[in-house]
Design an enzyme around this catalytic site. Structure first.
Site, PDB file in Angstrom:
ATOM      1  N   ARG A   1      59.625   5.318   5.507  1.00 44.48           N
ATOM      2  CA  ARG A   1      59.750   4.139   6.374  1.00 44.48           C
ATOM      3  C   ARG A   1      58.417   3.413   6.484  1.00 44.48           C
ATOM      4  O   ARG A   1      58.365   2.167   6.458  1.00 44.48           O
ATOM      5  CB  ARG A   1      60.242   4.574   7.756  1.00 44.48           C
ATOM      6  CG  ARG A   1      60.505   3.418   8.720  1.00 44.48           C
ATOM      7  CD  ARG A   1      61.028   3.926  10.047  1.00 44.48           C
ATOM      8  NE  ARG A   1      62.313   4.590   9.896  1.00 44.48           N
ATOM      9  CZ  ARG A   1      62.937   5.260  10.878  1.00 44.48           C
ATOM     10  NH1 ARG A   1      62.371   5.355  12.070  1.00 44.48           N
ATOM     11  NH2 ARG A   1      64.106   5.822  10.660  1.00 44.48           N
TER      12      ARG A   1
ATOM     13  N   HIS B   1      68.534   5.935   3.619  1.00 51.44           N
ATOM     14  CA  HIS B   1      69.049   6.423   4.893  1.00 51.44           C
ATOM     15  C   HIS B   1      69.815   7.729   4.715  1.00 51.44           C
ATOM     16  O   HIS B   1      70.378   8.254   5.675  1.00 51.44           O
ATOM     17  CB  HIS B   1      69.949   5.363   5.543  1.00 51.44           C
ATOM     18  CG  HIS B   1      69.190   4.174   6.031  1.00 51.44           C
ATOM     19  ND1 HIS B   1      69.760   2.943   6.279  1.00 51.44           N
ATOM     20  CD2 HIS B   1      67.864   4.014   6.323  1.00 51.44           C
ATOM     21  CE1 HIS B   1      68.842   2.090   6.702  1.00 51.44           C
ATOM     22  NE2 HIS B   1      67.681   2.716   6.729  1.00 51.44           N
TER      23      HIS B   1
ATOM     24  N   HIS C   1      58.014  -0.487   5.485  1.00 53.17           N
ATOM     25  CA  HIS C   1      57.641  -1.416   6.547  1.00 53.17           C
ATOM     26  C   HIS C   1      56.292  -2.075   6.262  1.00 53.17           C
ATOM     27  O   HIS C   1      56.009  -3.152   6.796  1.00 53.17           O
ATOM     28  CB  HIS C   1      57.614  -0.698   7.893  1.00 53.17           C
ATOM     29  CG  HIS C   1      58.977  -0.478   8.482  1.00 53.17           C
ATOM     30  ND1 HIS C   1      59.244  -0.610   9.833  1.00 53.17           N
ATOM     31  CD2 HIS C   1      60.152  -0.144   7.893  1.00 53.17           C
ATOM     32  CE1 HIS C   1      60.526  -0.355  10.047  1.00 53.17           C
ATOM     33  NE2 HIS C   1      61.097  -0.062   8.887  1.00 53.17           N
TER      34      HIS C   1
ATOM     35  N   ASN D   1      58.548  -1.880  14.597  1.00 53.31           N
ATOM     36  CA  ASN D   1      57.670  -0.742  14.296  1.00 53.31           C
ATOM     37  C   ASN D   1      57.472   0.089  15.567  1.00 53.31           C
ATOM     38  O   ASN D   1      58.285   0.944  15.882  1.00 53.31           O
ATOM     39  CB  ASN D   1      56.340  -1.239  13.722  1.00 53.31           C
ATOM     40  CG  ASN D   1      56.498  -1.847  12.336  1.00 53.31           C
ATOM     41  OD1 ASN D   1      57.313  -1.389  11.544  1.00 53.31           O
ATOM     42  ND2 ASN D   1      55.735  -2.889  12.054  1.00 53.31           N
TER      43      ASN D   1
END
Length: 429
Positions: free
Chosen positions: A172, A304, A176, A205
């Protein structure tokens, strides 16, 4: 007297004649028992007797020089090829190259973002090659910091042993970072000279992105090993790859040479990073601006397959009457039961939560997507078709995922004299 002498001579004549006849019969037989050789005649002892070691043991010696060539079906004391190795092995030993197990290939015929490694003549090692999209190079640190990837891996593995949930957290963190200003490690900065809020404080975030300490530790070790060489952006890319591989993805090469950005602004996150309720077309447009297609988007949300989401992020959808009706009702009830507090963690994939596999697409297609954004992708006809293909062919998904994650790793990268190599990842130099 004469008669006696005559009789004796006749008898001797018969004996001599008999001897000559015997010689005439025996000599050809003896001659046939010898084989010609370059030095004369050799008695054809079986090969195990002709062997020098056995000759010594049995007290038999031969004076014949060894033959230069012997038929392949004969036993010999020492085969001329016995101690020889193929030329390629000799070359590898001379150059100090050790054989390494080769990873299973995971090629994506469509992404075209990573050139194939070409062998260098004489040493069998891959030549660093340029990444077609971002100007990145495989083996970028081979000369200046050859242990770079190994050090990142060691730090990551040590931390994963303590907390396995760090693997999806690092994945992640990577995405991001790359989707906002490109893969420049701007998400790591605690502050910038302007004093404005930085990316890590932005809503998407905040508490949902972590793993910063792992990157800090890797950077500290690398600065001790080779100061001012390895960028924080490349550390994230290496750690992302190793996190994915640790959870089941086939390994792949990471082209490097990224430089670190000089600024980080929370406002840049807003229109670049999807949130759970981002409409489908907005998501597609966000990814398109970064050079990623709808297929890339669908393939990448397969990440995911690992990780969790805070209950507070998805609760509104679970308890919304209209939205929850579009979901599998047993799944809804299960998630509601687990969602008693906002800080409770819910798995994206309730079947294989800690494993990267295509099972997650079966969950999406069965209306068991935890995030609304994944659900709307599964409802879209094109997204649905892609998901069905990925669900039915895990090897194809692995290959396409690697192609898409490599493409993501090349988004708007800083290279050459752009940006800097930070001395520590939370602040500009």
């Amino acid at each position: 007297m004469l008669n006696c002498m005559a009789a004796g001579m006749a008898a001797r004549g018969r004996i001599i004649a008999a001897a000559f006849i015997s010689c005439a019969l025996i000599l050809p037989l003896l001659a046939s028992a010898f084989e010609p050789s370059e030095s004369g005649l050799r008695f054809p002892f079986p090969d195990f007797i002709n062997s020098p070691s056995n000759n010594i043991e049995q007290g038999i010696q031969t004076n014949d020089p060894p033959k230069e060539e012997e038929p392949e079906n004969q036993m010999s004391y020492k085969s001329p090829l016995k101690d020889k190795k193929p030329k390629i092995e000799q070359l590898r030993e001379q150059n100090g190259v050790e054989d390494q197990p080769e990873a299973e290939p995971a090629e994506n015929e469509d992404h075209g973002d990573e050139s194939e490694a070409k062998p260098v003549e004489g040493n069998g090692e891959p030549e660093p090659v340029e990444n077609a999209k971002g100007g990145l190079i495989e083996g970028f640190y081979e000369k200046d910091c050859p242990q770079a990837e190994q050090i990142v891996n060691e730090v990551l593995m040590k931390n994963l042993q303590k907390d396995a949930t760090l693997a999806p957290a690092i994945v992640r963190l990577f995405s991001h970072d790359c989707l906002v200003k490109g893969c420049d490690a701007s998400i790591l900065l605690d502050e910038t000279p302007s004093g404005e809020d930085v990316e890590k404080k932005a809503g998407p975030n905040g508490p949902f992105v972590r793993g910063f300490e792992v990157i800090d530790e890797a950077k500290e070790r690398l600065e001790a090993e080779c100061p001012g060489v390895v960028s924080c952006a490349d550390i994230i890319a290496f750690a992302n790859r190793d996190s994915l591989v640790n959870t089941g993805l086939p390994t792949y090469k990471v082209a490097a040479g990224r430089r670190d950005g000089l600024s980080s602004l929370a406002e840049n996150v807003k229109n670049n990073l999807p949130v759970p309720d981002t409409p489908l077309q907005e998501m597609i447009d966000m990814f398109k601006r970064k050079g990623l297609t709808l297929e890339d988007l669908v393939v990448l949300v397969g990440a995911h397959s690992i990780g969790t989401a805070h209950c507070g992020v998805v609760k509104s959808r679970l308890f919304d009457k209209r939205k929850s009706m579009e979901m599998d009702q047993n799944y809804v009830e299960q998630m509601r039961f687990m969602c008693t507090r906002d800080d409770n963690m819910l798995p994206f994939d309730g079947v294989t939560q800690n494993k990267m596999d295509s099972q997650i697409y079966n969950e999406f297609l069965a209306k068991r997507a935890l995030l609304e954004s994944d659900h709307v992708l599964a409802k879209d006809p094109h997204g649905n078709d892609i998901m069905k293909k990925m669900a039915g062919d895990q090897a194809a998904w692995f290959a396409k995922f690697i192609g898409a994650i490599v493409k993501m790793g090349g988004i708007e990268v800083l290279t050459g004299n752009q940006g800097e190599i930070r001395r520590q990842c939370r602040a500009v130099n």
